[in-house]
Design a protein around this motif. Structure first.
Motif, mmCIF file in Angstrom:
data_model
loop_
_atom_site.group_PDB
_atom_site.id
_atom_site.type_symbol
_atom_site.label_atom_id
_atom_site.label_comp_id
_atom_site.label_asym_id
_atom_site.label_seq_id
_atom_site.Cartn_x
_atom_site.Cartn_y
_atom_site.Cartn_z
ATOM 1 N N HIS A 143 -4.505 3.520 8.342
ATOM 2 C CA HIS A 143 -3.296 3.984 7.673
ATOM 3 C C HIS A 143 -3.162 5.504 7.768
ATOM 4 C CE1 HIS A 143 -3.551 0.132 4.999
ATOM 5 N NE2 HIS A 143 -3.025 -0.114 6.183
ATOM 6 N N ARG A 189 -8.360 2.077 5.693
ATOM 7 C CA ARG A 189 -7.832 3.351 5.204
ATOM 8 C C ARG A 189 -7.684 4.352 6.348
ATOM 9 N NH1 ARG A 189 -8.088 4.822 -0.182
ATOM 10 N NH2 ARG A 189 -7.118 6.722 0.647
ATOM 11 N N HIS A 221 0.810 -1.211 0.000
ATOM 12 C CA HIS A 221 0.000 0.000 0.000
ATOM 13 C C HIS A 221 0.850 1.270 0.000
ATOM 14 C CE1 HIS A 221 0.777 -0.797 4.295
ATOM 15 N NE2 HIS A 221 0.790 0.518 4.417
#
Length: 304
Positions: free
Chosen positions: A136, A133, A92
């Motif tokens: 992160h 998400r 990612h």
């Protein structure tokens, strides 16, 4: 004449005593020539008097070596030990940045508050995607190391709700030893997790979550509700391609049954004491309530 000779000698002495020197930094200062400057011998007449020349000392060998020495510490020196994993490429983050994110010391006492963020909504609304998400985002940009807890991992256990509560307790107790105290709970299969108190699909379950976290863990609850209306794009591009809809031919019946149980976060005043954000139709409309009261909440709100 003797008078002119005397005046010339006096002017020559005054000029020598107030010699102008350049210090090498673009500044000019009047210093004593005996200390900093090496003046030229006096001439016969004032018109032939030469300006004293400044002698700059040679640079020290140790100072010059320090400028020539190359930095061999590497980029890892700019990162604390707990953040050096951000330098390594991953799936990612294939090209890591060399600018370190904030660390705990920069966030002060804000990140020491215990916060649990629950991502809720109807089935197949992207709860798991948003949770990862968000993790992160908080980890990388704000230094808030966050752990994910999947409610579906505790559903089929005899005391699954209590085990999830104990898992959160362990997380926060370890957080007091140097880790940040933040957790995100979510579901990968909302209709299978409907029996759990942590599903948050009704007012009573959200109230139970709030009371349990406050009484048992002294933690605050943040709710993130994902709402997507019957948009054709969402149905074609997400629901029909999702793994759950491909594995279960009756997924539409499950969504319809779950929607009869699901109660959106109420805006009639009965849940105004909760911290929540409602994201409607891919953030076309965002409703927040009490999210700015904590550091984590104030960072979650602009994420959407």
């Amino acid at each position: 004449p003797p008078l002119l000779a005397a005046l010339a000698a006096a002017a020559s002495a005054a000029a020598a005593s107030a010699a102008c020197c350049d210090d090498g930094r673009g500044q000019r200062a009047f210093q004593r020539p005996a200390l900093l400057c090496e003046s030229s011998p006096p001439q016969a007449t004032p018109r032939l008097q030469q300006r004293p020349s400044c002698v700059r000392p040679p640079p020290s060998s140790s100072i010059a070596a320090s400028f020539e020495e190359e930095d061999t510490t590497g980029a890892d020196s700019a990162f604390v030990l707990s953040q050096q994993h951000l330098l390594r490429p991953s799936s990612h983050n294939p090209t890591p940045t060399m600018v370190p994110p904030p660390i705990e010391g920069l966030s002060g006492h804000h990140l020491r508050h215990r916060i649990v963020t629950a991502v809720i909504g109807l089935p197949l609304r992207g709860q798991a995607y948003i949770a990862k998400r968000l993790q992160h985002y908080l980890d990388f940009f704000h230094g808030a190391h966050t752990e994910l807890f999947n409610v579906n991992d505790y559903v089929n256990r005899p005391n699954g709700d209590d085990e999830l509560l104990e898992a959160l307790r362990t997380h926060f107790e370890q957080g007091s030893k140097g880790k940040q105290s933040h957790a995100i709970i979510y579901t990968t299969n909302a209709w299978s997790a409907a029996s759990s108190q942590w599903s948050g699909h009704s007012k009573s379950r959200r109230r139970w979550m709030h009371n349990a976290l406050e009484a048992e863990l002294h933690a605050e609850l943040h709710l993130v509700e994902i709402q997507v209306n019957d948009i054709l794009e969402h149905h074609l591009m997400y629901i029909q391609r999702h793994r759950l809809s491909q594995e279960d031919p009756h997924y539409e019946d499950h969504i319809r049954e779950y929607s009869t149980r699901f109660v959106t976060i109420q805006e009639d005043g009965t849940e105004d004491d909760l911290n929540y954000i409602k994201v409607i139709d891919y953030n076309k409309k965002v409703v927040t309530n009490n999210m700015m009261s904590t550091f984590i909440g104030s960072r979650i709100a602009p994420f959407f």
